[in-house]
Design a protein around this motif. Structure first.
Motif, PDB file in Angstrom:
ATOM      1  N   LYS A   1       3.357   0.995  -8.538  1.00 11.60           N
ATOM      2  CA  LYS A   1       2.154   1.819  -8.415  1.00 11.60           C
ATOM      3  C   LYS A   1       2.111   2.522  -7.057  1.00 11.60           C
ATOM      4  O   LYS A   1       1.049   2.938  -6.602  1.00 11.60           O
ATOM      5  CB  LYS A   1       0.897   0.960  -8.601  1.00 11.60           C
ATOM      6  CG  LYS A   1       0.689   0.472 -10.037  1.00 11.60           C
ATOM      7  CD  LYS A   1       0.171   1.581 -10.945  1.00 11.60           C
ATOM      8  CE  LYS A   1      -0.088   1.064 -12.354  1.00 11.60           C
ATOM      9  NZ  LYS A   1      -0.452   2.149 -13.279  1.00 11.60           N
ATOM     10  N   LYS A   2       3.258   2.607  -6.414  1.00 11.41           N
ATOM     11  CA  LYS A   2       3.382   3.293  -5.120  1.00 11.41           C
ATOM     12  C   LYS A   2       2.371   2.770  -4.090  1.00 11.41           C
ATOM     13  O   LYS A   2       1.590   3.531  -3.521  1.00 11.41           O
ATOM     14  CB  LYS A   2       3.221   4.817  -5.299  1.00 11.41           C
ATOM     15  CG  LYS A   2       4.206   5.419  -6.284  1.00 11.41           C
ATOM     16  CD  LYS A   2       4.862   6.664  -5.714  1.00 11.41           C
ATOM     17  CE  LYS A   2       5.866   7.297  -6.662  1.00 11.41           C
ATOM     18  NZ  LYS A   2       6.953   6.383  -7.054  1.00 11.41           N
ATOM     19  N   GLN A   3       2.364   1.454  -3.889  1.00 13.23           N
ATOM     20  CA  GLN A   3       1.464   0.842  -2.925  1.00 13.23           C
ATOM     21  C   GLN A   3       2.281   0.313  -1.744  1.00 13.23           C
ATOM     22  O   GLN A   3       3.341  -0.278  -1.930  1.00 13.23           O
ATOM     23  CB  GLN A   3       0.720  -0.327  -3.583  1.00 13.23           C
ATOM     24  CG  GLN A   3      -0.107   0.076  -4.786  1.00 13.23           C
ATOM     25  CD  GLN A   3      -1.359   0.851  -4.408  1.00 13.23           C
ATOM     26  OE1 GLN A   3      -2.127   0.429  -3.566  1.00 13.23           O
ATOM     27  NE2 GLN A   3      -1.547   2.009  -5.016  1.00 13.23           N
TER      28      GLN A   3
ATOM     29  N   PRO B   1       7.483   0.418  -5.896  1.00 12.29           N
ATOM     30  CA  PRO B   1       7.640   1.621  -6.735  1.00 12.29           C
ATOM     31  C   PRO B   1       6.776   1.611  -7.990  1.00 12.29           C
ATOM     32  O   PRO B   1       6.530   2.650  -8.577  1.00 12.29           O
ATOM     33  CB  PRO B   1       9.126   1.599  -7.115  1.00 12.29           C
ATOM     34  CG  PRO B   1       9.584   0.211  -6.885  1.00 12.29           C
ATOM     35  CD  PRO B   1       8.697  -0.408  -5.857  1.00 12.29           C
TER      36      PRO B   1
END
Lengths: 115, 837
Positions: A52-54, A50
């Motif tokens: 850096k939304k990777q 959550p």
């Protein structure tokens, strides 16, 4: 805990990585599956970090702090509890966790999140 | 008898600290606090951190339940509007009234807003509360230019906040002829100004703003010299104004220019009423810093509990970091000749200005100013405050002793008296800190902060607190050990030797034999690196694969978005046209972005995990191998073209660079290391910026060690001169093994040398004179590593079990990660931006 009706057959036990993670495709979703061989435990969480939304948690290193099992995101080493999904690096974000069961050598993931 | 009731007006930092101090002394008062803002007291000193990621909660001084636990009634969003001194009552905004026995003003200050025509326009803000910051950041989204009125401490903080918010052009307008007029002198201001200008801030001094232009919304500022600046928004930070309006309205005596007049007990003209913090006027002065505010809170809390303390003024010394620039002033900073003798050091090249004012007899330090480098601040402040007699050459206090290698700081703290005030925010002395360490209750800085509160205010004293802790521990004969993590109670060096002696080959074996529990992301890559440095086996061998750092795990560098980059080795930067064509073809085939690296090779970005093995196969077939761009090991050996082409070249630098790169390729170390070879003293390969660098001389090679670029560049130091090629390599062999065996985790050679007692002289003695008697063993060890080198990419693609792991989905091995996105830029692809802010 919510009642679990949908179990996804994810992979064979021997396809999972000992003391590491693999990524499981579930429609549009991605679930990280961890075989914590050292503790003889299985965990499943969302694959997306959550921070850096990777889509990366399945490639992260697992381990423990005191006795809490955790995974570290390979991008910036944010750590999350594998059992509760809570962020252990002091951030507000948490990740979804899913139940896992093993039957006849197949790993099943309950697709309704625990948290 | 009924408990006396205290009412505190104001829930800022000082109001909160008063409650905390009073409750730590007694439970016997009833306390009611009224706050005007909607939130609990927060850290206003670090307000600008709100713009780089800290939340309002992070800044909060207390936890949600604190007031309840302390039996304090807190009303937020409910300011007191009127005071009836005769009946000892306060009335609040929502109409209720409350009786008091003791009333405390902790109303603080508001922003001083000069009366400039147009001040009411949209886009004009003050910089004081979290609400102000929310308004500023909202407006900044549509603004490109901004100005700050006020070049003092707060104004510069506000300017920094505007830069953080992405404003393209920010200017500072100051009425006085210099910046921070209360803290620094004209020469210091010049230095600060030029450093701020380097950061893109526009500074206007001697500027008197006469009007704010614009139709309802600010568009420009007009000045008394008839000049105009176009701006989209304005932040006013022209000073503070004590909040004394309530006191004034109920007849409590206030100063002519504002501030509630108090005596040394913080008592106002009404004996039942007190004032503390920035609203209080003591001896004609408002104390606009946090430390004196806390001291006032302490004085009042003590006296209310029958103690006897007086406030007698306060040292206004400050040290802060403004946009990365140290600024400090202490003691009597502006005193000049003939009342003192000043010593000034100025280095325009590095942007450093230091001034100290010494008494005419040369005995004492009176005060000073530091810009650009304030590392000596704590020591200078203590020397001045404690009237410590100066050394014979007081200039060494700001220049550092020359000749000797003893740093000025270390010896300094031992000379301080126990009464020396180290943390002025919390009033903690050297004696308090040393005692807390000596009685065994604190062995690390976090414990020490909890136990003594030192360093919990502005944080400026933390380096000195740490030094005192280390000094006390050492003086007790305690060995300060650098353990790896909770799973291994050893230093890296100890673990290296233990793994070697026990001949352990996998992470799990090491954990079982030497550690405990399950390991973590700190010890796993560290142990993996040690195993690689010792045995040089395939790092992805079963069991060790999951203990590798992200990049080592997949033998490529993970990039934003989750794709990988691929860098084949190009030894010495020499490459044939045919190989260049192969790189071009591979990049085209797999749709990769290409860029020349700083290390004379070519990086191919944007590869899917699934594609890595086939990309490597094609590269290997054309004669390439892994460049280890992902590993903590040798990266590149850069070279200039050397004597084969260059008319100045003394030796063949390319051939020597290739020889060296092929010798040390694949060797794992505590951190990455780089090298370069230059063919003459013109140094085109920049060898002096490398972990080891070689420069040709008329007679052979000069060898430099322990340099690096990066965030803290450091030049390499000359280890040996005029070496023949064989001796040069022998010295590098010894140097590398010494580094690999003894450096702390993730420590580059430069930092390793900086920490080494005896420095380069010691290192030279070890490498050249073999003073440790280890040279033969190290040479033997490195020969084993060199002999066991294999290309990791080749091993990975040829081993089915390892190759199987290069797919994104375990249950759909052919599918690539569908969330990876690219966009077009300058005819190539680039990765899409982070999906978060």
């Amino acid at each position: 805990m919510k009642e679990q009706s949908n179990w996804l057959a994810a992979c064979r036990v021997e396809d999972a990585i000992e003391n590491g993670g693999v990524c499981v495709k579930h429609g549009e979703e991605q679930i990280a599956l961890f075989y914590f061989t050292r503790r003889n435990e299985w965990y499943a969480t969302q694959n997306e970090c959550p921070h850096k939304k990777q889509m990366a948690l399945s490639r992260g290193m697992i381990g423990s702090t005191t006795d809490e099992p955790k995974v570290a995101c390979p991008f910036h080493k944010k750590t999350f509890s594998l059992s509760t999904g809570e962020c252990l690096s002091g951030d507000e974000c948490a990740i979804k966790t899913y139940p896992v069961k093993i039957e006849n050598g197949t790993v099943y993931i309950g697709t309704t999140p625990k948290s | 008898m009924k408990e006396p009731q205290i009412i505190v007006i104001g829930n800022g930092m000082v109001g909160y600290k008063f409650c905390e101090k009073l409750r730590s002394k007694t439970k016997s008062f009833k306390i009611i606090v009224f706050g005007e803002e909607p939130r609990r007291a927060y850290d206003r000193v670090h307000l600008s951190e709100y713009f780089n990621g800290k939340t309002a909660d992070d800044l909060s001084l207390s936890t949600e339940n604190w007031y309840q636990e302390q039996d304090i009634t807190l009303f937020l969003n409910n300011p007191v509007t009127q005071i009836d001194r005769e009946h000892r009552k306060v009335y609040t905004a929502n109409g209720a009234d409350y009786s008091y026995d003791i009333l405390v003003f902790a109303t603080g200050s508001g922003a001083f807003v000069p009366n400039i025509p147009g001040i009411e326009k949209d886009g004009v803000f003050v910089y004081r509360t979290i609400e102000d910051l929310d308004l500023i950041s909202g407006y900044a989204k549509k603004a490109k230019t901004a100005s700050v009125i006020g070049g003092g401490l707060l104004g510069l903080e506000a300017a920094k906040a505007l830069i953080d918010l992405g404003i393209e052009k920010t200017s500072i307008i100051e009425f006085a002829p210099r910046l921070m007029p209360r803290q620094i002198d004209a020469a210091g201001s010049d230095m600060l100004k030029s450093k701020l200008a380097d950061l893109g801030l526009h500074i206007h001094l001697n500027k008197n703003t006469t009007s704010i232009e614009g139709d309802g919304r600010i568009t420009a500022l007009k000045f008394s010299d008839d000049t105009v600046i176009d701006v989209d928004m304005l932040v006013i930070s022209a000073g503070i104004k004590p909040r004394d309006e309530l006191a004034k309205a109920c007849g409590v005596e206030v100063g002519a220019r504002g501030g509630i007049i108090v005596n040394e007990k913080m008592q106002t003209s009404d004996p039942a009423i007190y004032a503390i913090g920035e609203c209080a006027l003591y001896d004609g002065m408002i104390y606009g810093l946090i430390a004196p505010g806390y001291e006032m809170a302490e004085v009042l809390a003590t006296n209310l509990c029958q103690g006897d303390k007086a406030f007698t003024g306060f040292d206004m010394s400050t040290k802060l970091k403004l946009i990365g620039i140290d600024v400090a002033s202490f003691g009597d900073n502006f005193i000049t000749e003939p009342d003192c003798r000043t010593i000034i050091f100025e280095n325009k090249h590095k942007g450093v200005y230091k001034r100290i004012n010494v008494s005419n007899d040369g005995q004492y330090l009176l005060g000073g100013i530091l810009i650009g480098d304030a590392t000596a601040y704590n020591l200078l402040l203590q020397t001045s405050n404690n009237r410590i007699v100066l050394p014979e050459n007081p200039e060494e206090l700001i220049l550092g002793a020359r000749g000797g290698s003893e740093p000025a700081g270390g010896a300094g703290i031992t000379g301080l008296p126990d009464s020396a005030l180290i943390c002025s925010c919390e009033g903690v002395t050297k004696g308090d800190i040393c005692a807390a360490v000596a009685d065994g209750s604190c062995e690390n800085i976090d414990d020490l902060k909890k136990c003594t509160k030192a360093g919990t205010g502005c944080g400026g004293c933390l380096p000195m607190v740490k030094d005192l802790m280390t000094y006390t521990l050492k003086s007790q004969g305690k060995y300060i050990k650098n353990v790896i993590c909770e799973h291994f109670n050893y230093s890296r060096q100890e673990l290296f030797d233990l793994i070697h002696i026990h001949e352990l080959k996998s992470y799990d074996e090491v954990l079982d034999a030497l550690g405990k529990n399950d390991g973590c992301e700190v010890c796993k890559p560290l142990v993996s690196s040690l195993l690689a440095s010792l045995w040089n086996e395939m790092i992805l061998k079963k069991g060790n694969d999951v203990a590798q750092d992200s990049n080592d795990r997949f033998l490529a560098n993970i990039q934003k978005g989750g794709s990988y980059s691929v860098v084949p080795r190009v030894p010495g930067g020499e490459i044939t046209p045919d190989k260049l064509i192969v790189i071009g073809e591979v990049a085209k085939k797999y749709n990769l972005y290409t860029k020349i690296t700083g290390g004379q090779r070519i990086d191919m970005f944007g590869a899917h995990l699934n594609d890595l093995p086939i990309i490597w196969e094609e590269l290997i077939a054309a004669g390439f191998e892994s460049g280890h761009a992902y590993g903590k090991g040798l990266r590149t050996v850069k070279s200039c073209v050397g004597s084969t082409w260059c008319r100045f070249g003394l030796h063949d630098s390319v051939s020597f660079a290739i020889r060296i790169e092929e010798r040390y390729r694949g060797i794992r170390a505590p951190h990455k290391f780089k090298s370069a070879v230059s063919g003459c003293i013109r140094e085109c390969a920049e060898a002096q910026s490398k972990d080891f660098g070689i420069i040709a001389t008329e007679k052979g090679w000069n060898l430099y060690v322990c340099g690096n670029g990066g965030s803290k560049p450091q030049h390499a130091l000359l280890l040996a001169t005029d070496l023949d090629s064989e001796t040069c390599i022998q010295y590098i062999d010894r140097f590398l093994m010494f580094y690999i065996r003894t450096a702390d985790p993730l420590t580059r050679t430069a930092t390793w040398l900086n920490k080494m007692e005896g420095g380069i002289d010691y290192l030279r003695n070890v490498i050249i004179n073999d003073s440790l008697g280890m040279a033969a063993q190290w040479e033997n060890e490195i020969e084993n590593l060199i002999a066991s080198y294999k290309c990791e990419w080749k091993e990975a693609v040829e081993n089915p079990a390892i190759r199987k792991r290069f797919s994104h989905f375990v249950n759909a091995p052919e599918d690539k990660d569908p969330t990876i996105e690219f966009v077009e830029m300058r005819g190539q692809k680039r990765t899409a931006e982070w999906k978060t802010l």
